[in-house]
Design an enzyme around this catalytic site. Structure first.
Site, PDB file in Angstrom:
ATOM      1  N   GLY A   1      -7.107  -0.129   2.922  1.00  0.00           N
ATOM      2  CA  GLY A   1      -5.652  -0.062   3.142  1.00  0.00           C
ATOM      3  C   GLY A   1      -5.262   0.655   4.410  1.00  0.00           C
ATOM      4  O   GLY A   1      -4.096   0.996   4.602  1.00  0.00           O
TER       5      GLY A   1
ATOM      6  N   ALA B   1      14.267  19.440  -3.587  1.00  0.00           N
ATOM      7  CA  ALA B   1      15.345  18.672  -2.942  1.00  0.00           C
ATOM      8  C   ALA B   1      16.720  19.159  -3.371  1.00  0.00           C
ATOM      9  O   ALA B   1      17.708  18.966  -2.670  1.00  0.00           O
ATOM     10  CB  ALA B   1      15.197  17.191  -3.283  1.00  0.00           C
TER      11      ALA B   1
ATOM     12  N   GLY C   1      -3.390   5.307   4.580  1.00  0.00           N
ATOM     13  CA  GLY C   1      -3.687   5.238   3.152  1.00  0.00           C
ATOM     14  C   GLY C   1      -2.431   5.471   2.331  1.00  0.00           C
ATOM     15  O   GLY C   1      -1.434   6.021   2.812  1.00  0.00           O
TER      16      GLY C   1
ATOM     17  N   THR D   1       0.830  -1.220   0.000  1.00  0.00           N
ATOM     18  CA  THR D   1       0.000   0.000   0.000  1.00  0.00           C
ATOM     19  C   THR D   1       0.860   1.264   0.000  1.00  0.00           C
ATOM     20  O   THR D   1       0.763   2.095  -0.913  1.00  0.00           O
ATOM     21  CB  THR D   1      -0.912   0.012   1.261  1.00  0.00           C
ATOM     22  OG1 THR D   1      -1.686  -1.185   1.253  1.00  0.00           O
ATOM     23  CG2 THR D   1      -1.825   1.213   1.275  1.00  0.00           C
TER      24      THR D   1
ATOM     25  N   ILE E   1       0.235  13.563   8.301  1.00  0.00           N
ATOM     26  CA  ILE E   1       0.368  14.794   9.107  1.00  0.00           C
ATOM     27  C   ILE E   1       1.837  14.963   9.508  1.00  0.00           C
ATOM     28  O   ILE E   1       2.423  14.034  10.070  1.00  0.00           O
ATOM     29  CB  ILE E   1      -0.481  14.705  10.397  1.00  0.00           C
ATOM     30  CG1 ILE E   1      -1.947  14.411  10.073  1.00  0.00           C
ATOM     31  CG2 ILE E   1      -0.347  15.981  11.218  1.00  0.00           C
ATOM     32  CD1 ILE E   1      -2.807  14.164  11.315  1.00  0.00           C
TER      33      ILE E   1
ATOM     34  N   LYS F   1       2.757   4.601  18.204  1.00  0.00           N
ATOM     35  CA  LYS F   1       2.893   6.002  17.782  1.00  0.00           C
ATOM     36  C   LYS F   1       3.027   6.934  18.998  1.00  0.00           C
ATOM     37  O   LYS F   1       3.836   7.872  18.988  1.00  0.00           O
ATOM     38  CB  LYS F   1       1.684   6.400  16.929  1.00  0.00           C
ATOM     39  CG  LYS F   1       1.609   5.621  15.617  1.00  0.00           C
ATOM     40  CD  LYS F   1       0.241   5.776  14.965  1.00  0.00           C
ATOM     41  CE  LYS F   1       0.149   4.987  13.672  1.00  0.00           C
ATOM     42  NZ  LYS F   1      -1.239   4.863  13.181  1.00  0.00           N
TER      43      LYS F   1
ATOM     44  N   GLU G   1       8.835  10.225   9.510  1.00  0.00           N
ATOM     45  CA  GLU G   1       7.635  11.063   9.578  1.00  0.00           C
ATOM     46  C   GLU G   1       6.351  10.239   9.401  1.00  0.00           C
ATOM     47  O   GLU G   1       5.333  10.483  10.059  1.00  0.00           O
ATOM     48  CB  GLU G   1       7.711  12.147   8.491  1.00  0.00           C
ATOM     49  CG  GLU G   1       6.580  13.133   8.505  1.00  0.00           C
ATOM     50  CD  GLU G   1       6.519  13.935   9.799  1.00  0.00           C
ATOM     51  OE1 GLU G   1       7.380  14.771  10.033  1.00  0.00           O
ATOM     52  OE2 GLU G   1       5.568  13.705  10.602  1.00  0.00           O
TER      53      GLU G   1
ATOM     54  N   ALA H   1      12.499  -4.220  -3.717  1.00  0.00           N
ATOM     55  CA  ALA H   1      12.406  -5.615  -3.258  1.00  0.00           C
ATOM     56  C   ALA H   1      10.992  -5.872  -2.771  1.00  0.00           C
ATOM     57  O   ALA H   1      10.439  -5.073  -2.005  1.00  0.00           O
ATOM     58  CB  ALA H   1      13.390  -5.861  -2.115  1.00  0.00           C
TER      59      ALA H   1
HETATM   60  P1  NDP Z   1       1.576  -3.811   2.926  1.00  0.00           P
HETATM   61  O1  NDP Z   1       1.344  -5.144   3.549  1.00  0.00           O
HETATM   62  O2  NDP Z   1       0.531  -3.268   2.015  1.00  0.00           O
HETATM   63  O3  NDP Z   1       2.959  -3.809   2.143  1.00  0.00           O
HETATM   64  C1  NDP Z   1       4.089  -4.505   2.586  1.00  0.00           C
HETATM   65  C2  NDP Z   1       4.788  -5.035   1.366  1.00  0.00           C
HETATM   66  O4  NDP Z   1       6.011  -5.639   1.771  1.00  0.00           O
HETATM   67  C3  NDP Z   1       3.961  -6.111   0.647  1.00  0.00           C
HETATM   68  O5  NDP Z   1       3.990  -5.870  -0.735  1.00  0.00           O
HETATM   69  C4  NDP Z   1       4.710  -7.397   1.003  1.00  0.00           C
HETATM   70  O6  NDP Z   1       4.627  -8.388   0.014  1.00  0.00           O
HETATM   71  C5  NDP Z   1       6.130  -6.874   1.101  1.00  0.00           C
HETATM   72  N1  NDP Z   1       6.990  -7.765   1.875  1.00  0.00           N
HETATM   73  C6  NDP Z   1       6.683  -8.555   2.925  1.00  0.00           C
HETATM   74  N2  NDP Z   1       7.760  -9.223   3.337  1.00  0.00           N
HETATM   75  C7  NDP Z   1       8.776  -8.863   2.534  1.00  0.00           C
HETATM   76  C8  NDP Z   1      10.139  -9.233   2.438  1.00  0.00           C
HETATM   77  N3  NDP Z   1      10.674 -10.121   3.285  1.00  0.00           N
HETATM   78  N4  NDP Z   1      10.892  -8.678   1.487  1.00  0.00           N
HETATM   79  C9  NDP Z   1      10.366  -7.797   0.607  1.00  0.00           C
HETATM   80  N5  NDP Z   1       9.062  -7.408   0.637  1.00  0.00           N
HETATM   81  C10 NDP Z   1       8.289  -7.945   1.586  1.00  0.00           C
HETATM   82  O7  NDP Z   1       1.840  -2.796   4.138  1.00  0.00           O
HETATM   83  P2  NDP Z   1       1.643  -1.223   4.152  1.00  0.00           P
HETATM   84  O8  NDP Z   1       2.153  -0.638   2.913  1.00  0.00           O
HETATM   85  O9  NDP Z   1       0.255  -0.912   4.590  1.00  0.00           O
HETATM   86  O10 NDP Z   1       2.568  -0.836   5.391  1.00  0.00           O
HETATM   87  C11 NDP Z   1       3.980  -0.749   5.260  1.00  0.00           C
HETATM   88  C12 NDP Z   1       4.531  -0.050   6.495  1.00  0.00           C
HETATM   89  O11 NDP Z   1       3.976   1.248   6.573  1.00  0.00           O
HETATM   90  C13 NDP Z   1       4.173  -0.737   7.822  1.00  0.00           C
HETATM   91  O12 NDP Z   1       5.230  -0.558   8.716  1.00  0.00           O
HETATM   92  C14 NDP Z   1       2.951   0.042   8.281  1.00  0.00           C
HETATM   93  O13 NDP Z   1       2.792  -0.006   9.674  1.00  0.00           O
HETATM   94  C15 NDP Z   1       3.345   1.422   7.833  1.00  0.00           C
HETATM   95  N6  NDP Z   1       2.252   2.350   7.638  1.00  0.00           N
HETATM   96  C16 NDP Z   1       1.171   1.998   6.893  1.00  0.00           C
HETATM   97  C17 NDP Z   1       0.171   2.901   6.656  1.00  0.00           C
HETATM   98  C18 NDP Z   1      -1.020   2.574   5.844  1.00  0.00           C
HETATM   99  O14 NDP Z   1      -1.901   3.423   5.699  1.00  0.00           O
HETATM  100  N7  NDP Z   1      -1.116   1.386   5.256  1.00  0.00           N
HETATM  101  C19 NDP Z   1       0.233   4.262   7.208  1.00  0.00           C
HETATM  102  C20 NDP Z   1       1.426   4.542   7.976  1.00  0.00           C
HETATM  103  C21 NDP Z   1       2.386   3.605   8.182  1.00  0.00           C
HETATM  104  P3  NDP Z   1       3.396  -9.436   0.070  1.00  0.00           P
HETATM  105  O15 NDP Z   1       2.150  -8.635  -0.029  1.00  0.00           O
HETATM  106  O16 NDP Z   1       3.660 -10.311  -1.087  1.00  0.00           O
HETATM  107  O17 NDP Z   1       3.534 -10.121   1.400  1.00  0.00           O
HETATM  108  N1  HSE Z   2      -3.169   0.971  10.660  1.00  0.00           N
HETATM  109  C1  HSE Z   2      -2.822   2.329  10.831  1.00  0.00           C
HETATM  110  C2  HSE Z   2      -4.065   3.159  11.100  1.00  0.00           C
HETATM  111  C3  HSE Z   2      -2.115   2.834   9.609  1.00  0.00           C
HETATM  112  O1  HSE Z   2      -5.177   2.639  10.947  1.00  0.00           O
HETATM  113  O2  HSE Z   2      -3.951   4.300  11.489  1.00  0.00           O
HETATM  114  C4  HSE Z   2      -1.490   4.179   9.806  1.00  0.00           C
HETATM  115  O3  HSE Z   2      -0.421   4.109  10.681  1.00  0.00           O
END
Ligand code: NDP
Ligand code: HSE
Length: 441
Positions: free
Chosen positions: A192, A38, A307, A18, A141, A210, A134, A48
């Site tokens: 998401g 930048a 998101g 996401t 935010i 957080k 951030e 990866a």
């Molecule tokens: P997702 O699960 O959508 O994305 C994680 C990605 O990492 C997936 O594509 C997954 O692949 C891949 N992945 C898993 N294991 C590995 C590995 N060993 N090597 C390489 N890639 C790998 O998570 P999000 O994008 O939602 O979240 C990512 C981070 O951001 C987390 O720390 C989350 O807490 C943080 N975050 C998320 C927010 C949100 O709104 N979603 C907001 C703020 C922070 P696969 O799907 O094939 O397992």
């Molecule tokens: N799962 C978290 C939330 C994503 O719902 O706020 C943002 O950190």
């Protein structure tokens, strides 16, 4: 050197789910604006992800795709690693290796930093690299920037935030549309917002990650997630949401970090807030953080807390910061946790029993005249004063009714003792429902 002649800074992306895909798309869409800000171009050169086919589709074949993140963190041509995998397993290993290899790191991973921040920042300091995060708190935010830089003149007194979009979305939809908890949780996952393991959201763990990070930056103490009090929304009942409204309050899952004379309160729990406060009206997946500083007073930060693109906005802000500062002497960069690493305080995080707050208490009582006197005597004996009370009329043919009491501030241990005594009364049926209340004045 002029921006136009500087080589692009090269980025390796770990995880294109996401937030990773949002980051990739925004970087590509706004690349020219971002370059002008930048001072040089920012290029993602390697990605990866376990699902390499999806990663290829996402990136349109423009970058090298690998399934093993170790190739990214050890690649000699990569300057900055963005970790967007999540969790503290492989993500921790990759971040630590990236740092050991002299790469700057950007991460949105609050779980990793709340639990292992001390180790990560120490390693980064030794290597003279930046770790920017951030996106780890309140998504889009810029609250880390505000706390670390904008409010740097202040002695921060407290922070109270709606810092989990999933739970705020659930509470809002349940209240507005009368939808069931499980239905709304599924919607949040589809949008998401939710963590890979949504129990982290609904049990308050994500908000506590957080709040822990904010407490460190606000008070200059190490990250200490293990000392945070964590209570989610799964035990919250629709009845309490309704009574709270009748009394002029909204219930929100708040992350609170407060400095008091004995130490620091660090807690996440459902909280009644006066409905007239701006923060009480933050709905859906939106986040808001209220910060009280001694010089500035109260400031409120509001926006999308989750998101793909809102979070990408914060990830890219970090990328730009690092790009601007990459050539600066490490001594002249902003400290990771706002305070110089040799100036961290050992102020204790207080156990929940020592926290001071007000309470909403709901109990099911026998519809008899003596009950109210018994309950109020127990509260008076514990030096807990009553702010407001609501006693419902017993329904036709019913022998029990609901009694709701709002208290003034008291220590949690006194509230615990009083609640135990109330529950032992023969005229009180079952458990007392207790929700903490903050005026945020
Ligand atoms: P997702 O699960 O959508 O994305 C994680 C990605 O990492 C997936 O594509 C997954 O692949 C891949 N992945 C898993 N294991 C590995 C590995 N060993 N090597 C390489 N890639 C790998 O998570 P999000 O994008 O939602 O979240 C990512 C981070 O951001 C987390 O720390 C989350 O807490 C943080 N975050 C998320 C927010 C949100 O709104 N979603 C907001 C703020 C922070 P696969 O799907 O094939 O397992
Ligand atoms: N799962 C978290 C939330 C994503 O719902 O706020 C943002 O950190």
């Amino acid at each position: 050197m002029k921006a136009s002649v500087m080589k692009p800074i090269r980025v390796g992306l770990l995880g294109i789910g996401t937030v990773g895909s949002g980051t990739f798309n925004v970087l590509r869409r706004n690349q020219e604006e971002i370059r002008r800000r930048a001072g040089r171009a920012i290029e993602v050169v390697m990605v990866a992800d376990l699902d390499t086919e999806r990663a290829k589709q996402m990136t349109g074949g423009s970058v090298e795709i690998v399934s093993d993140g170790r190739q990214v963190v050890s690649h000699p041509d990569i300057d900055i690693v963005i970790e967007l995998i999540g969790g503290d397993g492989i993500a921790r290993e990759l971040v630590m290796t990236a740092i050991a290899n002299g790469k700057h790191v950007v991460t949105a991973n609050k779980a990793l930093l709340a639990k292992h921040g001390t180790e990560i920042f120490r390693a980064a300091e030794e290597k003279g690299v930046m770790v920017a995060f951030e996106a780890a708190v309140a998504g889009g935010i810029p609250i880390i920037k505000a706390l670390r830089e904008g409010l740097t003149a202040n002695r921060i007194q407290w922070i109270a935030g709606i810092i989990n979009g999933t739970t705020n979305f659930i509470l809002s939809e349940m209240r507005d549309k009368g939808l069931d908890f499980d239905v709304v949780l599924k919607q949040a996952q589809a949008l998401g917002y939710a963590e890979a393991d949504p129990t982290f959201d609904i049990e308050g763990v994500d908000a506590a990650h957080k709040a822990t990070i904010m407490s460190a930056i606000a008070f200059g103490v190490p990250v200490q997630f293990d000392k945070a009090y964590v209570e989610g929304i799964t035990k919250l009942s629709a009845t309490d949401i309704r009574y709270a409204e009748q009394l002029g309050y909204r219930i929100k899952l708040l992350g609170i970090a407060r400095r008091v004379s004995a130490g620091i309160e660090l807690r996440v729990h459902p909280t009644l807030i006066p409905a007239t406060r701006l923060i009480a009206n933050v709905e859906g997946a939106m986040n808001a953080v209220l910060v009280q500083g001694d010089a500035v007073g109260a400031t409120l930060y509001y926006g999308k807390g989750a998101g793909a693109e809102p979070t990408a906005s914060a990830v890219i802000a970090d990328l730009v910061d690092i790009t601007r500062l990459a050539t600066a002497d490490p001594e002249h960069r902003v400290p990771y946790l706002a305070f110089q690493s040799n100036e961290m305080a050992d102020t204790p995080i207080l156990p929940m029993s020592e926290v001071t707050t007000s309470y909403y208490l709901r109990m099911r009582v026998a519809d008899k005249p003596c009950v109210l006197a018994d309950v109020t005597r127990i509260l008076a004996d514990a030096s807990i004063s009553i702010d407001a009370m609501l006693q419902k009329e017993a329904g036709e043919g019913e022998t029990q009714t609901d009694l709701i009491i709002l208290t003034h501030e008291t220590k949690e241990k006194h509230a615990d003792a009083a609640i135990a005594a109330i529950e032992s009364l023969s005229t009180v049926a079952g458990k007392v429902s207790r929700i903490r209340l903050e005026h945020l004045g």
